[in-house]
Design a protein around this motif. Structure first.
Motif, PDB file in Angstrom:
ATOM      1  N   LEU A 276       0.825  -1.205   0.000  1.00 30.74           N
ATOM      2  CA  LEU A 276       0.000   0.000   0.000  1.00 30.74           C
ATOM      3  C   LEU A 276       0.862   1.261   0.000  1.00 30.74           C
ATOM      4  CD1 LEU A 276      -2.942  -0.821   2.448  1.00 30.74           C
ATOM      5  CD2 LEU A 276      -3.043  -0.556  -0.026  1.00 30.74           C
ATOM      6  N   VAL A 290      -0.852   7.364   2.645  1.00 25.58           N
ATOM      7  CA  VAL A 290      -1.253   6.008   3.002  1.00 25.58           C
ATOM      8  C   VAL A 290      -0.967   5.790   4.483  1.00 25.58           C
ATOM      9  CG1 VAL A 290      -0.911   3.548   2.606  1.00 25.58           C
ATOM     10  CG2 VAL A 290      -0.804   5.147   0.675  1.00 25.58           C
ATOM     11  N   CYS A 292      -1.480   2.802   7.440  1.00 20.50           N
ATOM     12  CA  CYS A 292      -1.808   1.394   7.658  1.00 20.50           C
ATOM     13  C   CYS A 292      -1.505   1.030   9.111  1.00 20.50           C
ATOM     14  CB  CYS A 292      -0.993   0.512   6.711  1.00 20.50           C
ATOM     15  SG  CYS A 292      -1.498  -1.226   6.691  1.00 20.50           S
ATOM     16  N   VAL A 307      -7.973  -5.584  -1.595  1.00 16.07           N
ATOM     17  CA  VAL A 307      -7.659  -4.314  -0.921  1.00 16.07           C
ATOM     18  C   VAL A 307      -6.687  -3.502  -1.762  1.00 16.07           C
ATOM     19  CG1 VAL A 307      -6.510  -3.301   1.082  1.00 16.07           C
ATOM     20  CG2 VAL A 307      -8.150  -5.164   1.399  1.00 16.07           C
ATOM     21  N   SER A 311      -7.568   0.006  -3.879  1.00 17.09           N
ATOM     22  CA  SER A 311      -6.777   1.199  -3.562  1.00 17.09           C
ATOM     23  C   SER A 311      -6.110   1.754  -4.810  1.00 17.09           C
ATOM     24  CB  SER A 311      -5.710   0.847  -2.513  1.00 17.09           C
ATOM     25  OG  SER A 311      -6.297   0.371  -1.322  1.00 17.09           O
ATOM     26  N   GLN A 312      -5.588   0.885  -5.658  1.00 15.10           N
ATOM     27  CA  GLN A 312      -4.963   1.338  -6.902  1.00 15.10           C
ATOM     28  C   GLN A 312      -5.966   2.076  -7.784  1.00 15.10           C
ATOM     29  OE1 GLN A 312      -3.420  -2.295  -8.547  1.00 15.10           O
ATOM     30  NE2 GLN A 312      -1.411  -2.069  -7.601  1.00 15.10           N
ATOM     31  N   ILE A 329      -5.515   7.169   2.182  1.00 16.99           N
ATOM     32  CA  ILE A 329      -5.897   5.754   2.199  1.00 16.99           C
ATOM     33  C   ILE A 329      -5.573   5.217   3.578  1.00 16.99           C
ATOM     34  CG2 ILE A 329      -5.516   3.478   1.184  1.00 16.99           C
ATOM     35  CD1 ILE A 329      -4.620   4.867  -1.368  1.00 16.99           C
ATOM     36  N   LEU A 331      -6.032   1.836   6.237  1.00 19.94           N
ATOM     37  CA  LEU A 331      -6.405   0.426   6.419  1.00 19.94           C
ATOM     38  C   LEU A 331      -6.205   0.065   7.890  1.00 19.94           C
ATOM     39  CD1 LEU A 331      -7.283  -2.278   5.134  1.00 19.94           C
ATOM     40  CD2 LEU A 331      -4.858  -2.797   4.818  1.00 19.94           C
ATOM     41  N   LEU A 340     -11.109  -0.566   5.031  1.00 19.51           N
ATOM     42  CA  LEU A 340     -10.341   0.272   4.118  1.00 19.51           C
ATOM     43  C   LEU A 340     -11.150   1.531   3.861  1.00 19.51           C
ATOM     44  CD1 LEU A 340      -7.945   0.673   2.074  1.00 19.51           C
ATOM     45  CD2 LEU A 340      -9.423  -0.406   0.370  1.00 19.51           C
ATOM     46  N   ILE A 342     -11.015   5.348   2.080  1.00 21.82           N
ATOM     47  CA  ILE A 342     -10.326   6.205   1.128  1.00 21.82           C
ATOM     48  C   ILE A 342     -11.158   7.471   0.940  1.00 21.82           C
ATOM     49  CG2 ILE A 342      -9.377   6.392  -1.210  1.00 21.82           C
ATOM     50  CD1 ILE A 342      -9.290   3.340  -1.296  1.00 21.82           C
TER      51      ILE A 342
END
Length: 390
Positions: A276, A290, A292, A307, A311-312, A329, A331, A340, A342
């Motif tokens: 990620l 990002v 996480c 996931v 995200s991509q 983003i 997670l 998740l 976004i």
């Protein structure tokens, strides 16, 4: 050597500074020289002295053109794309045609070259060339019949040739920029996929080792324990204590092996954080962050892939379509529930679900997950919730 992410940011920055900024500055310089030249010569005429109403109106139209050009070529997106920019292009055309009537010098058509160079942003090169033909006719008509220039048709043809050059050059540059952006997007996806595959390989290796330990060592220890049990029954009283102790050690060792195998299987989770983090992005006008949760592991490869792919796709949509400048983003895990989230700060007025969001929903449905998409006036939010029994 710079990292891949640093290289990508450098490439985007170089594209922005090399093309967009330079184009604008060259246009401003051309406008400044042209307007100064035309207004100076216009002020030398007896009919239109400096600061006469005619002269002031011409100066105003020069300023209007450059203000509209600057706003229309701003890199950051607007809320009403592309209609606001097209309206500004139309105002530029009105200013140019008005200057044809006010300025007796056909060099004013340089502004038309600056204006039509914007057309490839909104339509194809072919359409831009076709549009440039009628846009060149007023130059001939006004200077031929309004200012009595018998060679106005020559000027119209020559400036139309300049317009073609500007359109083709701009269209080529735009294709190169789009190709570079596609390449950078593919590189981001490849890096994320590579990291996910590395984690999947580690997971498979840990699972293989755990299986071999259980099947081989565990099997032999079980057989040894049974043989020791049989031997202790047949052995004399002097050997029984030793055999029973050996059997106890064997059982303890078998228990340790089973515990080690369980630990290996439990640790066979995917560390998705690195994958990620490869999606993080920073340029002059857009930023993707990002976050996480630490030590967050995903055991199922299909969940990790979903996931990552969602995200991509969200990052791609943000970079291509959003007029916001920041996307985050996040997670996290609460028990067996993965979440998740976004979001970006782009404004959304007319939201239409495309192939990207449809693909996200299909991935969520395949996993039995819940996908919530919210398009707000001050942001776009996407939340994926699913169960992952680690």
């Amino acid at each position: 050597m710079p990292s891949c992410g640093h290289t990508e940011r450098m490439n985007i920055k170089s594209v922005t500074s090399k093309y967009i900024d330079q184009e604008q500055w060259v246009a401003v310089l051309s406008w400044a020289l042209l307007s100064s030249f035309c207004l100076y010569l216009l002020g030398q005429r007896e009919q239109t002295p400096f600061f006469s109403p005619h002269w002031i109106i011409a100066a105003v139209f020069f300023v209007v053109f450059m203000v509209c050009f600057t706003i229309a070529t701003r890199e950051q997106p607007y809320k009403n794309e592309p209609w606001l920019r097209l309206s500004l292009v139309f105002v530029q055309l009105v200013a140019i045609f008005s200057l044809y009537y006010l300025i007796p010098y056909s060099v004013v058509a340089i502004l038309m070259t600056i204006c039509v160079a914007q057309l490839p942003y909104y339509t194809s090169i072919r359409n831009s060339v076709l549009i440039s033909i009628p846009l060149s006719v007023p130059l001939w008509l006004i200077y031929q019949f309004g200012w009595g220039d018998s060679y106005a048709w020559v000027s119209a043809i020559l400036f139309w040739a300049f317009n073609l050059f500007a359109i083709v050059t701009m269209g080529t540059r735009l294709r190169e920029t789009e190709a570079l952006e596609r390449e950078l997007a593919i590189n981001r996806e490849l890096r994320a996929t590579q990291m996910l595959l590395e984690e999947a390989s580690k997971q498979n290796e840990r699972t293989r080792i755990a299986r071999n330990i259980h099947d081989l060592i565990g099997h032999h220890l079980t057989a040894l324990s049974i043989n020791l049990q049989v031997a202790s029954r047949k052995a004399g009283d002097d050997l029984k204590p030793t055999l029973e102790k050996s059997q106890s050690i064997t059982k303890l060792l078998l228990s340790d092996v089973r515990e080690a195998v369980s630990d290996l299987r439990d640790s066979a989770v995917l560390d998705i954080e690195k994958a990620l983090q490869s999606l993080a992005y920073r340029s002059a006008d857009k930023q993707v962050e990002v976050r996480c949760q630490k030590n967050l592991g995903i055991q199922a490869i299909d969940i990790a892939e979903a996931v990552l792919r969602i995200s991509q796709e969200a990052v791609t949509n943000f970079l291509k379509h959003s007029n916001g400048n920041r996307q985050s983003i996040s997670l996290s895990r609460q028990g067996n529930t993965l979440c998740l989230f976004i979001e970006d700060n782009g404004s959304t007025q007319h939201f239409k679900e495309g192939n990207g969001l449809t693909g996200m929903q299909e991935r969520a449905n395949d996993l039995g997950a819940e996908l919530i998409v919210e398009a707000k006036s001050k942001g776009f939010n996407l939340q994926l919730t699913l169960e992952d029994n680690v």
